[in-house]
Scaffold this active site. Structure first.
Site, PDB file in Angstrom:
ATOM      1  N   PHE A 298       0.845  -1.198   0.000  1.00  0.00           N
ATOM      2  CA  PHE A 298       0.000   0.000   0.000  1.00  0.00           C
ATOM      3  C   PHE A 298       0.882   1.250   0.000  1.00  0.00           C
ATOM      4  CE2 PHE A 298      -3.866  -2.138   2.266  1.00  0.00           C
ATOM      5  CZ  PHE A 298      -4.231  -2.721   1.068  1.00  0.00           C
TER       6      PHE A 298
ATOM      7  N   ARG B  18      -2.216   0.800  -6.507  1.00  0.00           N
ATOM      8  CA  ARG B  18      -1.726  -0.309  -5.680  1.00  0.00           C
ATOM      9  C   ARG B  18      -2.826  -0.891  -4.797  1.00  0.00           C
ATOM     10  NH1 ARG B  18       4.243   1.885  -4.799  1.00  0.00           N
ATOM     11  NH2 ARG B  18       5.223   0.518  -6.323  1.00  0.00           N
TER      12      ARG B  18
ATOM     13  N   LYS C 238      20.686   4.980 -16.617  1.00  0.00           N
ATOM     14  CA  LYS C 238      22.037   4.509 -16.303  1.00  0.00           C
ATOM     15  C   LYS C 238      22.316   3.064 -16.678  1.00  0.00           C
ATOM     16  CE  LYS C 238      22.493   7.321 -12.157  1.00  0.00           C
ATOM     17  NZ  LYS C 238      22.374   7.084 -10.723  1.00  0.00           N
TER      18      LYS C 238
ATOM     19  N   GLY D 266       9.456   0.785 -12.460  1.00  0.00           N
ATOM     20  CA  GLY D 266       8.480   1.829 -12.155  1.00  0.00           C
ATOM     21  C   GLY D 266       8.227   2.765 -13.324  1.00  0.00           C
TER      22      GLY D 266
ATOM     23  N   GLY E 150      12.287  -2.199  -8.332  1.00  0.00           N
ATOM     24  CA  GLY E 150      13.525  -2.881  -7.933  1.00  0.00           C
ATOM     25  C   GLY E 150      13.369  -4.388  -7.955  1.00  0.00           C
TER      26      GLY E 150
END
Ligand code: 13P
Length: 650
Positions: free
Chosen positions: A22, A36, A197, A354, A377
């Site tokens: 959440f 979410r 990157k 994301g 991630g």
């Protein structure tokens, strides 16, 4: 490794502690994006439909281990109530009397949301005490927070040490699709990488060199590769310290036969702003000084589309340009549409990270892909081929240790009856290879039983054994006698031997050592009596029995332990899965103080005491329960039913 999901377990009337994600953006106490929350609804709805009590746990932001009002989950409880059309009781604590009261007062179908897990420092440190406090609230843990799967925290990983953890629907979907992309992709497999990157994507590229057929590189990271190839990139973003690495990745891709595809043109500007002058530069000719590439150009889009065409699996992570600004969003949008197009032709497409997820949401095409990951991630680490702690901790459908189904017939069945029943077992267990089956008939029945079972998958245990080889020990039986009649296991220190026949820990220990010496596997039984449990002495009693029982044992993995709480034996009062798991865990931790972790991980710990088909499944899915030592239910066909139950988890 396939994981247990919420669908696999019976959660009716059970308390379920559910870790959800959440972590939503909140501005002035209002949620600005509830994606979410919506993502978590299917699992929550399912749990309440199944009439369980749902206790929700989530983190929000980074409050750094202290309560901070701006990170409170209270607004989440309100919005979630609206979305579910049902009260979500918010308890502004993580444990303690208010939480206990809310849980105790809750009825099946009720939902409770606790405060932000990161208000306690123990959360990110994966503190076992905090994890245990949460585990104590519930029977089962449901992990539906893929976004935190790359973190080993108390609310997702630590808690699974104490109660079984099963995947929620969102987690299940993430694992299913990311596995398709990262572990066994159908070929041709094309990967599209972008973002700023190279350093963020080194792990992914390295791993993908083993799996992908083509890697298309866009986003600002392309300039590091282009510069490494000697191109003039003007004022574009570059990681100077990663030029050698980029060269090395290109070299390795050639060796591995993986095609790295770089853009051939770029949309450039002098400033990262909407409405500034834009120019398209051919990248072979180079970008002039003062100009920087902010998106891939039309020729690159064409090239990438060609490379995507016909792919069977596509993974995409990272935008092609500065998509947040409309002037530089075309490349990202075109590639997103191209991937969506391939999806309609049958490719599996997985969008991770994301930014890429935000991009497809912005373009309104989120539902055009097989899967858009909710974890930035976490999905990246998955693609890197790393093991994610928040997935490893979910109970496997298949257990790590080989399970055992052992039947202790005690003083039951005459030799004739034993032979008859052995034939039933022989037929009933025919072909079973996935777990160990052991029966322990009375001594006099062993030869007859052995005749029937000798070439089968069912092994024989004795119910006792003396530690001397032979001699004047009236009424005793030695290992030599047992070995000759096919005995491979021996039950030692059964509570009935301890309490009716006065066997001591020292005597039991001598028998254990002898059994090991002669190659018979001891099944060492331990367990507390009712009065000992009531006095809070369970752990102390079990500790003494274990310490004394295995004294002098070198190879602990050769010993099978059976935890049999005396109050549960033959009484119909089974230990709850949680009570049993708690003691099994305790035994494993205790053994870890004496032996290497590696060997202790191999030790099988059985549960015994009123095991029946209706309670067996919830016992064997506990992380530290490796099968059952069964009395009453092993004397009938119910023993076969127990075998069928084991088959569901092996
Ligand atoms: P019950 O399954 O009959 O309770 O007996 C358990 C036991 O003592 C097995 O050794």
């Amino acid at each position: 490794m396939e994981k247990l999901t919420i669908r696999d377990v019976d959660i009716k009337d059970k308390k379920v502690i559910m870790r959800v994600d959440f972590n939503v953006p909140i501005k002035d106490g209002k949620i600005t994006d509830d994606t979410r929350l919506i993502g978590a609804l299917p699992t929550i709805k399912y749990a309440i439909e199944q009439e369980s009590i749902v206790i929700l746990l989530s983190h929000l932001g980074r409050p750094k281990g202290e309560p901070k009002p701006e990170f409170s989950l209270k607004p989440v409880a309100e919005r979630l109530s609206e979305l579910l059309g049902k009260e979500v009781k918010f308890v502004p604590y993580l444990y303690g009397p208010e939480v206990d009261k809310a849980v105790n007062d809750a009825k099946p179908g009720d939902i409770i949301l606790l405060e932000n897990t990161r208000f306690d420092k123990g959360e990110t440190k994966n503190d076992p005490e905090l994890a245990k406090k949460w585990a104590d609230l519930a029977d089962l843990h449901v992990n539906d927070a893929f976004g935190t799967a790359h973190r080993a925290h108390a609310s997702n990983v630590g808690i699974a040490q104490y109660i079984p953890s099963v995947a929620g629907f969102l987690m299940e979907k993430e694992i299913k699709f990311l596995s398709k992309a990262a572990l066994n992709p159908e070929k041709p497999y094309v990967v599209v990488l972008g973002g700023a990157k190279v350093s963020d994507k080194i792990g992914v590229i390295t791993n993908l060199l083993e799996k992908a057929d083509k890697i298309l590189i866009g986003g600002a990271m392309m300039f590091t590769f282009l510069k490494a190839l000697g191109k003039n990139i003007g004022s574009s973003l570059v990681e100077e310290d990663k030029l050698d690495l980029a060269k090395d990745l290109i070299k390795r891709s050639e060796e591995k036969g993986v095609e790295i595809v770089l853009p051939v043109d770029a949309i450039c500007a002098q400033k990262i702003e909407l409405g500034v002058e834009k120019r398209i530069y051919n990248l072979d000719e180079g970008v002039p000084e003062g100009w920087m590439g902010l998106d891939i150009g039309p020729e690159s889009v064409k090239l990438f589309k060609e490379k995507l065409s016909g792919a069977k699996t596509i993974a995409w992570n990272g935008p092609m340009g500065v998509f947040e600004i409309d002037d530089f969003s075309t490349g990202t949008k075109e590639i997103a549409l191209a991937i969506a197009e391939e999806t309609t032709k049958g490719a599996i497409s997985v969008v991770g990270g994301g930014d890429s997820a935000a991009a497809v949401t912005k373009f309104g095409i989120k539902d055009k892909f097989s899967h858009v990951s909710t974890g930035g991630g976490a999905s990246l680490e998955f693609l890197e081929g790393k093991e994610l702690p928040g997935i490893s901790s979910i109970t496997n459908k298949k257990k790590i240790r080989r399970l055992i189904l052992a039947g202790n017939w005690k003083m039951n069945k005459t030799p004739t009856e034993a032979i008859q029943f052995s034939s039933v077992l022989l037929n009933g267990f025919v072909g079973v290879k996935e777990y160990d089956i052991i029966v322990a008939p009375p001594f006099v029945s062993i030869p007859g039983v052995y005749e029937i079972l000798r070439d089968s998958n069912i092994k024989i245990a004795a119910q006792n054994m003396y530690y001397e080889d032979s001699g004047a020990f009236t009424g005793e039986i030695s290992w030599k006698m047992l070995k000759e009649i096919g005995v491979e296991y021996v039950i030692l220190g059964h509570s009935e031997r301890r309490h009716i026949f006065g066997e001591t820990d020292d005597l039991i220990n001598k028998k254990v050592l002898k059994a090991l010496e002669v190659g018979i596997t001891p099944i060492l039984c331990v367990g507390e009596r009712l009065e000992e449990r009531e006095e809070g002495l369970t752990f102390a009693v079990v500790e003494t029995q274990i310490r004394k029982g295995v004294k002098g044992v070198e190879d602990i993995e050769k010993v099978i332990i059976a935890y049999e709480p005396v109050w549960a034996i033959g009484t119909g009062k089974v230990a709850t899965p949680k009570q049993a798991q708690e003691v099994h865990r305790f035994i494993r931790e205790l053994l870890s103080e004496m032996y290497s972790k590696e060997s202790v991980e191999k030790v099988r710990i059985l549960y015994g005491g009123s095991v029946k088909p209706h309670n067996f499944f919830s016992l064997i899915i506990q992380p530290d329960i490796d099968g059952g030592l069964v009395g009453g239910a092993s004397l009938k066909e119910s023993f076969l039913e127990l075998g069928n139950i084991i088959s569901r988890v092996v």
